[in-house]
Write a protein that holds these residues in place. Structure first.
Motif, PDB file in Angstrom:
ATOM      1  N   LEU A   1      11.392   0.749  -0.806  1.00 15.93           N
ATOM      2  CA  LEU A   1      10.078   1.339  -0.576  1.00 15.93           C
ATOM      3  C   LEU A   1      10.045   2.729  -1.183  1.00 15.93           C
ATOM      4  O   LEU A   1      11.034   3.454  -1.153  1.00 15.93           O
ATOM      5  N   GLY A   2       8.899   3.079  -1.705  1.00 16.57           N
ATOM      6  CA  GLY A   2       8.722   4.408  -2.276  1.00 16.57           C
ATOM      7  C   GLY A   2       7.779   5.226  -1.427  1.00 16.57           C
ATOM      8  O   GLY A   2       7.693   5.048  -0.209  1.00 16.57           O
ATOM      9  N   GLY A   3       7.016   6.091  -2.080  1.00 10.27           N
ATOM     10  CA  GLY A   3       6.077   6.955  -1.383  1.00 10.27           C
ATOM     11  C   GLY A   3       5.044   6.160  -0.608  1.00 10.27           C
ATOM     12  O   GLY A   3       4.605   5.092  -1.044  1.00 10.27           O
ATOM     13  N   LYS A   4       4.680   6.669   0.539  1.00  9.48           N
ATOM     14  CA  LYS A   4       3.720   6.036   1.449  1.00  9.48           C
ATOM     15  C   LYS A   4       4.139   4.620   1.835  1.00  9.48           C
ATOM     16  O   LYS A   4       3.299   3.766   2.115  1.00  9.48           O
ATOM     17  N   ASN A   5       5.440   4.355   1.817  1.00 10.19           N
ATOM     18  CA  ASN A   5       6.012   3.065   2.214  1.00 10.19           C
ATOM     19  C   ASN A   5       5.464   1.889   1.414  1.00 10.19           C
ATOM     20  O   ASN A   5       5.281   0.797   1.938  1.00 10.19           O
ATOM     21  N   ILE A   6       5.232   2.110   0.132  1.00  7.58           N
ATOM     22  CA  ILE A   6       4.778   1.051  -0.760  1.00  7.58           C
ATOM     23  C   ILE A   6       5.995   0.519  -1.511  1.00  7.58           C
ATOM     24  O   ILE A   6       6.819   1.282  -2.018  1.00  7.58           O
ATOM     25  N   ALA A   7       6.116  -0.809  -1.579  1.00 10.44           N
ATOM     26  CA  ALA A   7       7.254  -1.439  -2.248  1.00 10.44           C
ATOM     27  C   ALA A   7       7.261  -1.085  -3.734  1.00 10.44           C
ATOM     28  O   ALA A   7       6.198  -0.979  -4.360  1.00 10.44           O
ATOM     29  N   LEU A   8       8.462  -0.915  -4.278  1.00  9.60           N
ATOM     30  CA  LEU A   8       8.586  -0.644  -5.702  1.00  9.60           C
ATOM     31  C   LEU A   8       8.192  -1.888  -6.497  1.00  9.60           C
ATOM     32  O   LEU A   8       8.338  -3.021  -6.030  1.00  9.60           O
ATOM     33  N   THR A   9       7.720  -1.664  -7.712  1.00  9.68           N
ATOM     34  CA  THR A   9       7.179  -2.732  -8.550  1.00  9.68           C
ATOM     35  C   THR A   9       8.167  -3.876  -8.754  1.00  9.68           C
ATOM     36  O   THR A   9       7.775  -5.038  -8.703  1.00  9.68           O
ATOM     37  N   ARG A  10       9.440  -3.577  -8.945  1.00 10.17           N
ATOM     38  CA  ARG A  10      10.400  -4.652  -9.214  1.00 10.17           C
ATOM     39  C   ARG A  10      10.526  -5.602  -8.027  1.00 10.17           C
ATOM     40  O   ARG A  10      10.770  -6.783  -8.209  1.00 10.17           O
ATOM     41  N   TYR A  11      10.348  -5.110  -6.810  1.00 15.80           N
ATOM     42  CA  TYR A  11      10.424  -5.973  -5.633  1.00 15.80           C
ATOM     43  C   TYR A  11       9.126  -6.753  -5.437  1.00 15.80           C
ATOM     44  O   TYR A  11       9.146  -7.868  -4.913  1.00 15.80           O
ATOM     45  N   ILE A  12       8.028  -6.184  -5.869  1.00 16.12           N
ATOM     46  CA  ILE A  12       6.753  -6.910  -5.836  1.00 16.12           C
ATOM     47  C   ILE A  12       6.790  -8.025  -6.877  1.00 16.12           C
ATOM     48  O   ILE A  12       6.444  -9.170  -6.593  1.00 16.12           O
TER      49      ILE A  12
ATOM     50  N   ALA B   1       9.365  -9.472  -8.062  1.00 20.81           N
ATOM     51  CA  ALA B   1      10.346 -10.485  -7.671  1.00 20.81           C
ATOM     52  C   ALA B   1       9.806 -11.396  -6.568  1.00 20.81           C
ATOM     53  O   ALA B   1      10.430 -12.403  -6.233  1.00 20.81           O
ATOM     54  N   GLY B   2       8.663 -11.045  -6.001  1.00 16.09           N
ATOM     55  CA  GLY B   2       8.033 -11.895  -5.001  1.00 16.09           C
ATOM     56  C   GLY B   2       8.423 -11.599  -3.564  1.00 16.09           C
ATOM     57  O   GLY B   2       8.086 -12.360  -2.664  1.00 16.09           O
ATOM     58  N   TYR B   3       9.117 -10.482  -3.322  1.00 14.78           N
ATOM     59  CA  TYR B   3       9.522 -10.132  -1.957  1.00 14.78           C
ATOM     60  C   TYR B   3       8.381  -9.518  -1.158  1.00 14.78           C
ATOM     61  O   TYR B   3       8.324  -9.662   0.056  1.00 14.78           O
ATOM     62  N   PHE B   4       7.500  -8.792  -1.848  1.00 15.85           N
ATOM     63  CA  PHE B   4       6.421  -8.073  -1.182  1.00 15.85           C
ATOM     64  C   PHE B   4       5.120  -8.239  -1.959  1.00 15.85           C
ATOM     65  O   PHE B   4       5.131  -8.564  -3.149  1.00 15.85           O
ATOM     66  N   ARG B   5       4.019  -7.997  -1.268  1.00 12.22           N
ATOM     67  CA  ARG B   5       2.695  -7.879  -1.866  1.00 12.22           C
ATOM     68  C   ARG B   5       2.114  -6.565  -1.376  1.00 12.22           C
ATOM     69  O   ARG B   5       2.417  -6.133  -0.270  1.00 12.22           O
TER      70      ARG B   5
ATOM     71  N   THR C   1       6.559 -11.190   2.066  1.00 11.88           N
ATOM     72  CA  THR C   1       6.403 -12.615   1.789  1.00 11.88           C
ATOM     73  C   THR C   1       7.572 -13.379   2.402  1.00 11.88           C
ATOM     74  O   THR C   1       8.479 -12.766   2.971  1.00 11.88           O
ATOM     75  N   GLU C   2       7.580 -14.717   2.278  1.00 10.06           N
ATOM     76  CA  GLU C   2       8.699 -15.506   2.814  1.00 10.06           C
ATOM     77  C   GLU C   2      10.033 -15.116   2.173  1.00 10.06           C
ATOM     78  O   GLU C   2      11.010 -14.900   2.893  1.00 10.06           O
ATOM     79  N   PRO C   3      10.112 -15.007   0.824  1.00  9.96           N
ATOM     80  CA  PRO C   3      11.382 -14.550   0.243  1.00  9.96           C
ATOM     81  C   PRO C   3      11.744 -13.136   0.715  1.00  9.96           C
ATOM     82  O   PRO C   3      12.917 -12.807   0.891  1.00  9.96           O
ATOM     83  N   GLY C   4      10.724 -12.303   0.936  1.00  9.34           N
ATOM     84  CA  GLY C   4      10.958 -10.949   1.436  1.00  9.34           C
ATOM     85  C   GLY C   4      11.529 -10.963   2.844  1.00  9.34           C
ATOM     86  O   GLY C   4      12.364 -10.127   3.198  1.00  9.34           O
TER      87      GLY C   4
END
Length: 141
Positions: free
Chosen positions: A30-41, A43-47, A70-73
């Protein structure tokens, strides 16, 4: 399973949401404001979903982003939660014969390396005063 917020995922995993958020930030998931980093988005772990609300008493809308798991997340978070459990299960040295109050004091020290018995302090303010006085190295260990 639908996508859920991180605090809901923490509740399902049986850990505190603050601890999970802290761990995800430390791992640079997670980065600023608890938003997932692009590579994890990607990869399908987060939206990340954009949401809005109206300012009280006005028609002005404010927007904010929410990270959803997400489920993989969820599988990733389960692995992280398991690692956190393993990391937190530190074996304490045997301290037989000491009353429980003395055992608690024996393992804790304040910023000056002094035990947490009577007369010592253990506050952030004390640490700052110590550093400003020139006696401290600038880092608290």
């Amino acid at each position: 399973m639908t996508n859920i917020r991180i605090d809901e995922a923490a509740q399902r995993l049986g850990i505190g949401s603050k601890k999970l958020y802290r761990e995800l930030r430390q791992r640079r998931i997670l980065g600023g404001k608890n938003i997932a980093l692009t590579r994890y988005i990607d990869a399908g772990y987060f939206r990340v979903e954009q949401r809005s609300y109206n300012l009280k008493g006005t028609t002005i809308q404010r927007y904010y982003a929410v990270t959803l798991v997400t489920e993989p997340g969820m599988a990733l978070l389960q692995e992280i939660a398991d690692e956190m459990d393993e990391k937190n299960q530190v074996v304490q040295p045997e301290r037989q014969g000491l009353p429980s109050e003395q055992v608690a004091r024996a393992g804790s020290t304040d910023v000056h390396g002094v035990g947490a018995g009577e007369g010592s302090s253990n506050t952030v303010a004390d640490a700052r005063r110590y550093r400003r006085s020139g006696r401290g190295s600038g880092t608290v260990q």
